[in-house]
Motif scaffolding. Sequence first.
Motif, PDB file in Angstrom:
ATOM      1  N   ALA A  37     -45.228  -8.783 -14.463  1.00 24.16           N
ATOM      2  CA  ALA A  37     -44.882 -10.096 -13.924  1.00 24.16           C
ATOM      3  C   ALA A  37     -44.840 -10.004 -12.405  1.00 24.16           C
ATOM      4  O   ALA A  37     -44.079  -9.216 -11.843  1.00 24.16           O
ATOM      5  N   VAL A  39     -43.703 -11.705  -9.283  1.00 20.55           N
ATOM      6  CA  VAL A  39     -42.735 -12.748  -8.932  1.00 20.55           C
ATOM      7  C   VAL A  39     -42.379 -12.647  -7.458  1.00 20.55           C
ATOM      8  O   VAL A  39     -42.583 -11.618  -6.817  1.00 20.55           O
ATOM      9  N   SER A 100     -46.957 -20.577 -14.712  1.00 23.81           N
ATOM     10  CA  SER A 100     -47.307 -19.154 -14.790  1.00 23.81           C
ATOM     11  C   SER A 100     -48.678 -19.015 -15.432  1.00 23.81           C
ATOM     12  O   SER A 100     -49.003 -19.723 -16.392  1.00 23.81           O
ATOM     13  N   ILE A 120     -49.148 -11.505 -14.663  1.00 25.76           N
ATOM     14  CA  ILE A 120     -48.701 -12.890 -14.792  1.00 25.76           C
ATOM     15  C   ILE A 120     -48.307 -13.399 -13.413  1.00 25.76           C
ATOM     16  O   ILE A 120     -47.327 -12.934 -12.825  1.00 25.76           O
ATOM     17  N   CYS A 122     -46.558 -15.811 -11.279  1.00 25.89           N
ATOM     18  CA  CYS A 122     -45.446 -16.737 -11.512  1.00 25.89           C
ATOM     19  C   CYS A 122     -45.221 -17.637 -10.295  1.00 25.89           C
ATOM     20  O   CYS A 122     -45.423 -17.214  -9.158  1.00 25.89           O
ATOM     21  N   GLU A 131     -40.278 -20.774 -15.375  1.00 21.06           N
ATOM     22  CA  GLU A 131     -41.564 -20.137 -15.647  1.00 21.06           C
ATOM     23  C   GLU A 131     -41.478 -18.629 -15.392  1.00 21.06           C
ATOM     24  O   GLU A 131     -42.021 -17.823 -16.158  1.00 21.06           O
ATOM     25  N   SER A 132     -40.807 -18.242 -14.320  1.00 18.77           N
ATOM     26  CA  SER A 132     -40.638 -16.819 -14.006  1.00 18.77           C
ATOM     27  C   SER A 132     -39.751 -16.128 -15.030  1.00 18.77           C
ATOM     28  O   SER A 132     -40.013 -14.987 -15.424  1.00 18.77           O
ATOM     29  N   SER A 135     -41.742 -15.430 -18.139  1.00 22.52           N
ATOM     30  CA  SER A 135     -42.699 -14.341 -17.912  1.00 22.52           C
ATOM     31  C   SER A 135     -42.009 -12.989 -17.903  1.00 22.52           C
ATOM     32  O   SER A 135     -42.528 -11.999 -18.433  1.00 22.52           O
TER      33      SER A 135
END
Length: 358
Positions: A37, A39, A100, A120, A122, A131-132, A135
């Motif tokens: 992820a 982020v 995402s 992913i 985000c 959304e984060s 993920s």
Amino acid sequence: MIRPGSSSGKDGEDLVSDRYLASLVANETTRTRRCLALVGHLHSGKTSLVDLFIEQTKVPLSKGFGLHGPRSAMEAHRGGGPRLTDTLQSEQDRQMSIKSCPVTLCLPDTRGKTFALTVIDCPGHTNFHDESVASLRLADGAALVVDAIEGIMLHTEMLLRQIISEGLPLVLVINKVDRLILELKLPPDDMYHKLRNIIDSVNSFVSHQSNGRYPKLSPDRGNVIFASSMHGYAFSLESFATQYLDQLDFDIDEEEDAFGSFKHHSGLGKNLTPDAFAIRLWGNAYLDPKSQTFKRSASECSPDPITGFSPKRTFVQFILQPLYKMYTLCVGESEKDVEKAFRSLGVLLGKAQLRASA
């Protein structure tokens, strides 16, 4: 899920076949696949970094995608990059991610083993924090992207709390380091302290939130990456150490090139491994020009035989100063001089790349 380049070959071919990537994804175990992820706070450069990941899986092109790497952080009307994970028209128009978006790529690790890596991308806006969170729930690890100038922001703290609550392995990516050079125009020593301040701030917050359970983030531990999505590069201490020890053959009679004389570092690559050198590229580490040994303090080192000054920290001497010289060359020198200097490092640039202005 996006599979770049799988539908047509107009924008270039993948370095690996779809069948091979599918075999990695379909493996019954998780030994050949990972989910990451990506982020960070709004406009920290996450989508541009994903574009650079995708570009690494492509055959170099004569036109189009191959030129987007150094320009991927620019607006579309100024010739910016594709932002392949911004699939909605509203995302392209507003220059920000709203949903995402995963993309699966075939990428090697530092040992050369290939994995099916699902990245992913985000959103960075606090309104889309859910959304984060979703993920991070399904990811194997998290890469936290932080702007080199802005540092820790509101959404950064929210994301760190979620990462800690999920117990995910964490990698810190300090992006937009070029802004410290071109916008703030910080000297190399000040740039080192700025980067260290960001790392210390993240460590302090993580330690407080996790009650000391999380491992410390530090470049010499391999969990901190420095990047510039605008100019298309990212590096760790290990990658820089490998570049030195593999590509540069230090010799006492070597001529001085555009990035500085190598006479200061004779014999450096003969007794060091990349891992051992990387550990000595951060913190209070200085290379004594006389004894060719590393010291913990500049006062313990002999003055430089040419300049007469005490040596700089190894991170400044071996990483930041060459980086500053590259920017100085690209900004102020002719195309011919730039091409000659980079050719000495094994970097071959085409005419379009030499004339590109990011």
